[in-house]
Design a protein around this motif. Structure first.
Motif, mmCIF file in Angstrom:
data_model
loop_
_atom_site.group_PDB
_atom_site.id
_atom_site.type_symbol
_atom_site.label_atom_id
_atom_site.label_comp_id
_atom_site.label_asym_id
_atom_site.label_seq_id
_atom_site.Cartn_x
_atom_site.Cartn_y
_atom_site.Cartn_z
ATOM 1 N N PHE A 134 33.543 52.189 34.378
ATOM 2 C CA PHE A 134 33.791 53.068 35.522
ATOM 3 C C PHE A 134 32.748 52.836 36.601
ATOM 4 O O PHE A 134 33.071 52.730 37.782
ATOM 5 N N CYS A 135 31.492 52.762 36.200
ATOM 6 C CA CYS A 135 30.395 52.580 37.147
ATOM 7 C C CYS A 135 30.544 51.265 37.907
ATOM 8 O O CYS A 135 30.491 51.235 39.134
ATOM 9 N N SER A 136 30.764 50.174 37.170
ATOM 10 C CA SER A 136 30.842 48.859 37.815
ATOM 11 C C SER A 136 32.057 48.746 38.724
ATOM 12 O O SER A 136 31.961 48.235 39.849
ATOM 13 N N LYS A 137 33.208 49.246 38.269
ATOM 14 C CA LYS A 137 34.419 49.150 39.082
ATOM 15 C C LYS A 137 34.380 50.126 40.254
ATOM 16 O O LYS A 137 34.923 49.834 41.323
ATOM 17 N N ILE A 148 39.046 39.341 39.436
ATOM 18 C CA ILE A 148 39.652 38.792 38.210
ATOM 19 C C ILE A 148 38.575 38.217 37.294
ATOM 20 O O ILE A 148 38.569 38.475 36.086
ATOM 21 N N ILE A 149 37.648 37.450 37.872
ATOM 22 C CA ILE A 149 36.545 36.872 37.090
ATOM 23 C C ILE A 149 35.691 37.981 36.482
ATOM 24 O O ILE A 149 35.290 37.918 35.316
ATOM 25 N N PHE A 150 35.437 38.993 37.270
ATOM 26 C CA PHE A 150 34.650 40.153 36.815
ATOM 27 C C PHE A 150 35.300 40.800 35.595
ATOM 28 O O PHE A 150 34.640 41.135 34.614
ATOM 29 N N ASN A 151 36.631 40.954 35.643
ATOM 30 C CA ASN A 151 37.349 41.580 34.536
ATOM 31 C C ASN A 151 37.364 40.702 33.291
ATOM 32 O O ASN A 151 37.247 41.197 32.172
ATOM 33 N N ILE A 152 37.532 39.396 33.495
ATOM 34 C CA ILE A 152 37.528 38.469 32.359
ATOM 35 C C ILE A 152 36.177 38.512 31.655
ATOM 36 O O ILE A 152 36.103 38.591 30.422
ATOM 37 N N LYS A 153 35.108 38.502 32.434
ATOM 38 C CA LYS A 153 33.766 38.551 31.869
ATOM 39 C C LYS A 153 33.531 39.858 31.128
ATOM 40 O O LYS A 153 32.981 39.886 30.020
ATOM 41 N N LEU A 172 34.262 60.605 44.664
ATOM 42 C CA LEU A 172 34.681 60.405 43.274
ATOM 43 C C LEU A 172 33.635 59.638 42.472
ATOM 44 O O LEU A 172 33.244 60.063 41.376
ATOM 45 N N VAL A 173 33.171 58.525 43.001
ATOM 46 C CA VAL A 173 32.383 57.569 42.217
ATOM 47 C C VAL A 173 30.920 57.960 42.059
ATOM 48 O O VAL A 173 30.399 58.032 40.935
#
Length: 315
Positions: free
Chosen positions: A101-104, A140-145, A282-283
């Motif tokens: 949650f924090c990173s996204k 996408i790369i962030f999510n894969i990692k 929110l964040v």
């Protein structure tokens, strides 16, 4: 005139049932993979629920309705955060137990700032489109990692979850059918919602800024409510964060391929700043408190209602 009403409510039934099936399949995936629900929500679920926005905006751009294409994407971000998360977290605040949650959340705020800078040039085309697609690839790369990291952690910290072939087929079928039902329902609601609105004399500007963005955000809304009922609030949070990022990168990026997207002054002075403010509310507090609160959700929901009221008064 009865047919549009019938098809509108048929779309509502499709989307409610689809959201129910969709959440079941998504939470099963989170369980068997050992990945956090917020990560599943921000990837698989958000990609599927953002398809209506992508389709509507791309078609709008192809038909030279470029302003509607951009307005739909930004309006959906505002609706996702202000109405969907504001309302769902006011009903039931969420606990946040994942670093995802924090990173996204931070990534979303950075992307909104990038979008504001890109829009300040007056239009999105050429180099601006490439920058937006670069942000998509980075996401996408962030999510894969992150997925790889979480898989390694889950192997060390959790026991393997066993499931039968029959169960896997049922859950994957549920996920796919849910996505299909949600998309069919969203299209019916948008198409015939517009017909009904025009019949009652609602101005086209209001339709494009509110009804279209609300209609294409219905998959996120139904998914959030279904997740809330089933007690999977982290899935809902992840879905909205991921959907907002994809609205910036995928929806606007794809739309700008067909035609340049002209930037209305209101987009820079009001729309994107409102999206940034709502997502900041929110964040940022949630990162420090590890939860959302009703007062926080009330502020977000109130901000959305003020924004919509402004559109109705000044258009």
């Amino acid at each position: 005139m009865l047919v549009p009403y019938f098809l509108f409510f048929a779309g509502l039934i499709f989307i409610i049932k689809g959201g129910d099936l969709f959440v079941d399949g998504a939470t099963w995936m989170a369980k068997v993979t050992g990945l956090p629900e917020v990560l599943i929500g921000a990837t698989i679920v958000s990609l599927a629920t953002t398809l209506p926005e992508t389709t509507v905006s791309a078609i709008s751009a192809i038909q030279n309705e470029s302003g509607m294409a951009l307005g739909n994407a930004i309006g959906s971000i505002i609706c996702n955060t202000g109405l969907i998360l504001g309302l769902s977290n006011f009903i039931k605040p969420s606990k946040i137990n994942s670093k995802s949650f924090c990173s996204k959340g931070i990534l979303l705020l950075v992307y909104l700032i990038f979008l504001l800078l890109i829009c300040s040039k007056g239009s999105i085309q050429g180099t601006s489109s490439l920058i937006i697609f670069a942000l998509l690839i980075l996401y996408i790369i962030f999510n894969i990692k992150e997925t790889y990291t979480n898989k390694n952690c889950s192997k060390e910290k959790t026991k393997s979850t066993f499931f039968t072939k029959k169960e896997a087929i049922e859950q994957i079928t549920s996920f796919i059918l849910g996505a299909v039902f949600v998309l069919i329902g969203a299209n019916l609601l948008v198409d015939y919602g517009v017909v009904i609105a025009r019949y009652w004399g609602v101005p086209s500007a209001i339709i494009s800024l509110t009804l279209i963005s609300l209609g294409t955000s219905l998959p996120e809304f139904i998914t959030a409510i279904s997740a809330l009922i089933k007690g999977h609030t982290a899935l809902s949070l992840g879905n909205i964060l991921g959907a907002n990022i994809l609205n910036i990168t995928l929806v606007i990026g794809v739309s700008s391929l067909f035609n340049p997207l002209p930037i209305d002054p209101q987009t820079i002075t009001i729309d994107i700043p409102v999206a940034l403010i709502l997502n900041t509310i929110l964040v940022i507090p949630s990162i420090f408190t590890k939860k959302t609160t009703r007062s926080q959700a009330a502020c977000i929901l109130l901000g959305y209602l003020i924004y919509v009221g402004f559109l109705f008064v000044f258009h």
